[in-house]
Write a protein that holds these residues in place. Structure first.
Motif: not given
Length: 623
Positions: A376-379, A381, A407, A442, A457, A538
């Motif tokens: 859901a995110t592109h941090c 982590r 991140p 993530d 990513r 990312s």
């Protein structure tokens, strides 16, 4: 006249071709079965080609019979005897030649040969299409297979060997199919058609001609057995000579510096002489196949001519019949010699096919999930949870590794060679699959993601700068082909590429060759950094990205990489410890384990493995 196609001396089955493998097929029947499966989609076209070839051979086989009848018409007109010389009844003397009948026979023969040629041309065109379409499908399968193979396959397969299978072996298989398919089909049908016509014309002469078949195969087998060893030696020596030339050319400067050019020249002369002797012997033996077949054909011609003359004198056959049979005997020995000479070509093609099939049968990487997960995110982590990995089951490498990367954090990985630094980042990209544990990006297990999505990513800058033949602009945009000119320019400026590109005559449209030899090592590395910057990953991986440049260029690359690492999770693998002082965290690995981690100053103060590595490197620089 015969519809059987001839193979030129340059490309005949007995002549080797550059890049053709030398080994014989290990399982000829198995290879031929799989080649037949490749041809299965063309079964209708193959049946049509078979019918066209049969029609061509049948029409060609009828030609000598019509010419024999034409001869009988001429003989009857000249001698005043009836066309059927077997009729012993009295005949009227000196009647005129029946030219209308003779013209009909000749016109029919011309028509037969013309249609035979047309059918033969159509059959050759169709077989060529079948072969090329089959080769096209095989290349498509190989290309798709390469994208499904794991990195481990490419690590264990020498690059030259893999390229040889993809190019030389497929080309050799294509040429073998092209030549054997056409010649074998025509030769077999010609043997059948001509054999039937010989028995129609004269059973005794046909039986007499069949006696040459065992002699043909005996001579062919004898020559093939003796030439096989020489052909194998020829191609083995060709490979050794090519390797020696490539080695001397690649290290030309060192050869000159150390004064070894005389030794190189001596080795070349020795191998060249051995290659000459093997090639001469192989070509000589291969070259005597056709003269031997011609001798047998001429021998059969003499026997048929003598026996036919006696039969004409006895009134058991016409003069035209003997003429037709002599032509058939000529046509009969030719396909026999062609079939014999195709043996080496079939073996070579089957050997190439086996090598390609081995590639197609190689174990593939595990397929992506049917419904891949999407974070859901592109941090950026990353979490390693009790990861275990071994290249070989009996040799431990990474055992129970746990690591959390937040991140935007920059992680430097150091340690001696073979400690698992590069392996760690290869696991992130799923170039290899872990044995136990899991890696999450993530919050999502990377094994539940599609590989293409995972790798979109991430971006990697390697020690070896890979640039392809094309413009600088296209090289920068390789990771994002849809990038706008403004985005490309922004990436180039942020990574200090714009400064030197603007000084080039064609700027960003400057075309590089495959090795980008017109640019320095540092300039090539800056372009790879700009390529990674434009991809907007990312997670960023820098694997020894500055190890091949001088100190001044390294400072410029450091600035470019700092811009690239901003607000991105990054992994930096470096032997030069001076380049990682500013990393958020330094991880020291030994034998696949994390033995230390912390900031530069903290690790130096601890006096552990990192401090010893740093002291050893600093001492080496002082010396």
């Amino acid at each position: 006249m015969s519809s059987t196609s001839h193979t030129s001396s340059r490309n005949g089955p007995g002549m080797p071709q550059h890049g053709v493998p030398t080994e014989r097929s290990r399982d000829l029947r198995g290879a031929l079965r799989r080649i037949a499966s490749l041809l299965a989609p063309e079964r209708r076209a193959i049946v049509l080609a078979l019918l066209l070839s049969a029609a061509s051979v049948a029409l060609s086989a009828l030609g000598p019979l019509l010419l024999g009848e034409a001869t009988n018409v001429i003989v009857a007109g000249v001698t005043g005897a009836p066309a059927d010389m077997t009729d012993t009844a009295a005949s009227s003397p000196a009647i005129a030649i029946d030219f209308p009948l003779l013209a009909r026979f000749l016109a029919a023969a011309v028509a037969l040969y013309l249609f035979s040629a047309l059918f033969g041309w159509a059959q050759a065109w169709l077989l060529n299409r079948i072969t090329q379409r089959t080769t096209w499908r095989l290349r498509e399968r190989v290309e798709a297979k390469l994208h499904r193979l794991p990195l481990a396959y490419f690590d264990t397969m020498p690059r030259g060997e893999l390229l040889s299978r993809v190019t030389n072996d497929i080309d050799n298989l294509s040429q073998s199919l092209q030549q054997t398919f056409n010649q074998m089909l025509n030769s077999v049908l010609t043997l059948l058609g001509v054999g039937v016509m010989m028995f129609i014309v004269s059973v005794p002469l046909a039986l007499l001609t069949l006696l040459v078949i065992p002699l043909v195969f005996a001579i062919t087998r004898l020559i093939a057995r003796r030439s096989k060893r020489l052909f194998t030696a020829q191609w083995a020596l060709t490979g050794e000579l090519n390797a020696q030339i490539e080695e001397a050319y690649s290290g030309h400067a060192l050869v000159r510096v150390f004064g070894r050019w005389r030794e190189v020249t001596r080795r070349f002369a020795q191998q060249n002489q051995q290659l000459y002797e093997a090639s001469f012997g192989a070509q000589f033996l291969s070259g005597i196949v056709m003269p031997a077949m011609m001798f047998i054909g001429n021998l059969a011609y003499v026997v048929v001519a003598v026996a036919g003359g006696l039969m004409v004198a006895a009134g058991s056959i016409t003069l035209g019949g003997v003429q037709a049979f002599i032509q058939y005997s000529r046509q009969f020995t030719q396909p026999l010699s062609q079939l014999g000479s195709l043996v080496n070509l079939v073996q070579s093609g089957a050997a190439s096919a086996e090598r390609v099939f081995e590639l197609l049968d190689a174990q593939e990487q595990t397929p992506d999930p049917t419904v891949p997960a999407v974070p859901a995110t592109h941090c950026g982590r990353l979490v390693f949870e009790h990861v275990r990995f071994r290249y070989q089951p009996d040799k431990p490498l990474i055992e129970d590794l746990t690591l959390t990367v937040e991140p935007g954090e920059s992680i430097a990985i150091v340690g001696p060679s073979g400690s698992g630094k590069t392996t760690l980042v290869n696991l992130i990209l799923r170039f290899y699959e872990i044995d136990q544990g899991r890696i999450t990006l993530d919050g999502m297990d990377i094994r539940t993601m599609a590989r293409a999505q995972l790798r979109r990513r991430t971006a990697m800058v390697l020690q070896d700068t890979w640039l392809f033949g094309g413009s600088i602009r296209a090289n920068i945009a390789y990771g994002r082909p849809d990038a706008t000119p403004a985005e490309i320019l922004e990436a180039a400026r942020a990574t200090y590429v714009d400064a030197f590109v603007r000084r080039l005559p064609d700027g960003y449209d400057t075309v590089l060759d495959d090795e980008a030899s017109s640019l320095s090592v540092g300039q090539r590395q800056l372009i790879t950094i700009a390529r990674a910057f434009l991809a907007q990953p990312s997670v960023l991986i820098l694997d020894e990205a500055t190890s091949s440049v001088d100190t001044r260029t390294e400072l410029l690359l450091q600035k470019a990489m700092n811009a690239l690492r901003a607000e991105r999770t990054s992994f930096i693998i470096a032997h030069r410890l001076s380049t990682i002082r500013d990393a958020d965290r330094i991880i020291v690995m030994e034998a696949g384990r994390i033995v230390e981690q912390g900031r530069h100053a903290e690790l130096l103060a601890a006096g552990g493995s990192y401090a010893r590595l740093y002291a050893a490197q600093f001492a080496g620089q002082q010396e």
